[in-house]
Design a protein around this motif. Structure first.
Motif, PDB file in Angstrom:
ATOM      1  N   UNK A   1       0.863  -1.190   0.000  1.00  7.57           N
ATOM      2  CA  UNK A   1       0.000   0.000   0.000  1.00  7.57           C
ATOM      3  C   UNK A   1       0.888   1.225   0.000  1.00  7.57           C
ATOM      4  N   UNK A   2       0.609   2.128  -0.934  1.00  7.85           N
ATOM      5  CA  UNK A   2       1.357   3.383  -1.021  1.00  7.85           C
ATOM      6  C   UNK A   2       0.369   4.542  -1.040  1.00  7.85           C
ATOM      7  N   UNK A   3       0.753   5.658  -0.432  1.00  5.14           N
ATOM      8  CA  UNK A   3      -0.155   6.790  -0.394  1.00  5.14           C
ATOM      9  C   UNK A   3       0.532   8.099  -0.088  1.00  5.14           C
ATOM     10  N   UNK A   4      -0.196   9.165  -0.282  1.00  3.14           N
ATOM     11  CA  UNK A   4       0.282  10.524  -0.011  1.00  3.14           C
ATOM     12  C   UNK A   4      -0.775  11.262   0.810  1.00  3.14           C
ATOM     13  N   UNK A   5      -0.344  12.186   1.667  1.00  5.52           N
ATOM     14  CA  UNK A   5      -1.300  12.918   2.504  1.00  5.52           C
ATOM     15  C   UNK A   5      -2.079  13.957   1.673  1.00  5.52           C
ATOM     16  N   UNK A   6      -3.262  14.265   2.147  1.00  4.69           N
ATOM     17  CA  UNK A   6      -4.104  15.288   1.490  1.00  4.69           C
ATOM     18  C   UNK A   6      -3.939  16.646   2.148  1.00  4.69           C
ATOM     19  N   UNK A   7      -2.982  16.774   3.042  1.00  6.87           N
ATOM     20  CA  UNK A   7      -2.850  18.025   3.790  1.00  6.87           C
ATOM     21  C   UNK A   7      -2.560  19.208   2.873  1.00  6.87           C
ATOM     22  N   UNK A   8      -1.701  18.991   1.830  1.00 10.29           N
ATOM     23  CA  UNK A   8      -1.406  20.099   0.920  1.00 10.29           C
ATOM     24  C   UNK A   8      -2.657  20.559   0.175  1.00 10.29           C
ATOM     25  N   UNK A   9      -3.431  19.576  -0.288  1.00  6.19           N
ATOM     26  CA  UNK A   9      -4.684  19.932  -0.981  1.00  6.19           C
ATOM     27  C   UNK A   9      -5.638  20.647  -0.030  1.00  6.19           C
ATOM     28  N   UNK A  10      -5.755  20.114   1.184  1.00  6.53           N
ATOM     29  CA  UNK A  10      -6.667  20.740   2.152  1.00  6.53           C
ATOM     30  C   UNK A  10      -6.232  22.161   2.481  1.00  6.53           C
ATOM     31  N   UNK A  11      -4.906  22.362   2.650  1.00  3.14           N
ATOM     32  CA  UNK A  11      -4.430  23.708   2.941  1.00  3.14           C
ATOM     33  C   UNK A  11      -4.717  24.670   1.788  1.00  3.14           C
ATOM     34  N   UNK A  12      -4.495  24.189   0.564  1.00  2.00           N
ATOM     35  CA  UNK A  12      -4.764  25.048  -0.599  1.00  2.00           C
ATOM     36  C   UNK A  12      -6.241  25.407  -0.685  1.00  2.00           C
ATOM     37  N   UNK A  13      -7.106  24.380  -0.504  1.00  2.00           N
ATOM     38  CA  UNK A  13      -8.554  24.633  -0.571  1.00  2.00           C
ATOM     39  C   UNK A  13      -8.995  25.551   0.555  1.00  2.00           C
ATOM     40  N   UNK A  14      -8.476  25.342   1.772  1.00  2.00           N
ATOM     41  CA  UNK A  14      -8.853  26.211   2.894  1.00  2.00           C
ATOM     42  C   UNK A  14      -8.414  27.657   2.658  1.00  2.00           C
ATOM     43  N   UNK A  15      -7.193  27.804   2.087  1.00  2.00           N
ATOM     44  CA  UNK A  15      -6.738  29.164   1.781  1.00  2.00           C
ATOM     45  C   UNK A  15      -7.635  29.805   0.730  1.00  2.00           C
ATOM     46  N   UNK A  16      -8.019  28.992  -0.262  1.00  2.00           N
ATOM     47  CA  UNK A  16      -8.917  29.519  -1.301  1.00  2.00           C
ATOM     48  C   UNK A  16     -10.257  29.945  -0.702  1.00  2.00           C
ATOM     49  N   UNK A  17     -10.778  29.110   0.185  1.00  2.00           N
ATOM     50  CA  UNK A  17     -12.067  29.450   0.820  1.00  2.00           C
ATOM     51  C   UNK A  17     -11.938  30.736   1.636  1.00  2.00           C
TER      52      UNK A  17
END
Length: 471
Positions: free
Chosen positions: A144-160
């Motif tokens: 199982x391999x994966x990446x965190x969504x924190x960068x996406x969440x931070x970008x979306x939160x900043x946009x909001x």
């Protein structure tokens, strides 16, 4: 709530609400589109990371090879599950070749990820939200391999956050500019309201009213809503002005009517009182007593005639219906002219009647009074030798009765007021004839009560009184 009663407030609130709603819809759609795009990029990165992780060589005994952590970015999650040697995993840290081992709870959560080569979201305890995918490897295990969504969440939160700030700025700006623009656009409406308010403060209860207030011409363009309102208000004010003028004229006529009636009644009353006093002073003089009683009787008859005329005018003004029967106008004119010849043989009386009888439906007694008054008017106000011609004709619009004379005509300016009550061409004319100025007004009132009208045309040598009656 009280502030929203004004049209300005309601328009501004409506406009600001529309701006806010549209802005929020745009912000929501933009946020969802950007988040979806960022998530797609993250998922592609997860799939690429999974391919790199599973590139390790298999040993000859078919054991699960160790995961390939080279060329992986920081915070990449790598876990080997269901391997013969047990499950293990780690998250790459920012330190050089640093790793953070996954907890047993996190490994159990990852064990539920299906091997379908799709990217799945999972909330790992102690690590946060990740996008992961599972790939099979030798020995029945899976990586199982994966990446965190924190960068996406931070970008979306900043946009909001930026969107909320921009929406607040936009709503505030819309409220300010909207208030200014709405007030400017409603300024013509306020001017129309000021005109109406000014008119409402005028004393309109009695007297002559100077109602010259009008909406300015630039606010009466009927191509606009305010212009239509201004034009309608001007029309209303014009009607009100004409109605008030008519009321004032009516009041003046009533005052004049009361004054003239009082004047006409005062003369016979004074005469009756004088002769009554004379008879009281000379009770033993038969001649004086006889003259006094005759004069009293004459003046009483005159008063009775005046009162009868006034009562008839009052009934006609009240709209009381007249009798309705077929009236032979030809016979009526013939009898009236015969009577006129007896009363004034010095005049020349002519009849111009058609061969066929002329008839109308109406009140015969009142129509006889109309003709008698017209002939009496010609008899009293024209000199001896005047030719008076009486005729009747039938036309499409009704029956026309014409009384024409070749006398001196009406005095200048009297033709327009000839049918008004107590109207006289010569105020110094003697009252020996018994006339009080009601004859022609009765002609007009009776004609109107029959649904017709009376008119006059006069010039020196030719005067024509016409009565038009509907068939």
């Amino acid at each position: 709530m009280l502030a929203l009663r004004t049209l300005t407030a309601r328009l501004v609130v409506t406009a600001v609400a529309l701006v806010a709603i549209v802005s929020m819809l745009i912000a929501a759609i933009t946020t969802l589109a950007i988040r979806s795009s960022l998530m797609d990029r993250l998922d592609n990165a997860v799939l690429a990371s999974a391919r790199r992780v599973g590139d390790g060589d298999h040993d000859r005994n078919g054991r699960t090879p160790p995961p390939n952590s080279s060329n992986q970015g920081p915070r990449t999650l790598i876990a080997v599950l269901d391997a013969p040697g047990g499950s293990s995993g780690f998250v790459l840290t920012e330190e050089l070749e640093g790793q953070r081992e996954l907890s047993t709870t996190a490994l159990r959560q990852l064990d539920g990820i299906p091997v379908d080569r799709f990217v799945h979201g999972v909330e790992l305890k102690g690590l946060g939200s990740y996008r992961v995918t599972a790939v099979p490897v030798a020995g029945g295990a899976k990586i199982v391999s994966g990446l965190p969504t924190s960068d996406v969440d931070q970008t979306v939160n900043a946009l909001i956050g930026y969107e909320i700030l921009l929406i607040l700025v936009g709503v505030t700006t819309a409220a300010g500019l909207g208030t200014l623009l709405v007030r400017r656009q409603l300024r013509p409406l306020n001017e129309v309201a000021e005109t109406a308010h000014t008119v409402s403060e005028l004393p309109l209860s009695s007297g002559e009213i100077d109602l010259t207030e009008r909406v300015p011409a630039h606010l009466t363009d009927e191509r606009t809503e305010v212009g239509r309102m201004g034009a309608a208000l001007n029309i209303l004010l014009a009607h009100v002005e004409s109605s008030l003028a008519a009321r004032h004229r009516s009041e003046q006529q009533v005052r004049q009517f009361v004054g003239d009636a009082s004047h006409e009644l005062r003369t016979p009353l004074a005469t009756i009182r004088g002769y009554a006093e004379l008879s009281r002073r000379t009770p033993d003089d038969p001649l004086a007593l006889s003259v006094a009683l005759a004069k009293v009787e004459t003046e009483a008859d005159r008063m009775s005639s005046l009162v009868d005329d006034l009562l008839l005018l009052a009934r006609l003004d009240a709209g009381r219906p007249l009798e309705r029967s077929e009236v032979d106008v030809t016979r009526l004119l013939l009898e009236s002219v015969v009577d006129a010849r007896v009363l004034s043989p010095a005049h020349k009386w002519l009849l111009d009647l058609p061969e066929d009888p002329v008839t109308v439906v109406g009140d015969e007694r009142r129509l006889h009074q109309v003709v008698t008054n017209l002939l009496g008017n010609a008899r009293h106000h024209t000199p001896a030798g005047t030719t008076v011609t009486v005729s009747a004709t039938t036309a499409e619009d009704g029956v026309r009765i014409l009384v024409h004379d070749d006398g001196p005509g009406l005095p200048a300016g009297l033709a327009e007021n000839a049918f008004e009550r107590f109207s006289r061409g010569d105020s110094s004319r003697t009252r020996a004839s018994g006339g009080v100025g009601l004859g022609l007004s009765l002609v007009s009132a009776i004609s109107q009560a029959h649904g017709g009208r009376a008119c006059v045309e006069s010039q020196p040598g030719s005067t024509s009184f016409t009565v038009l009656l509907p068939l």
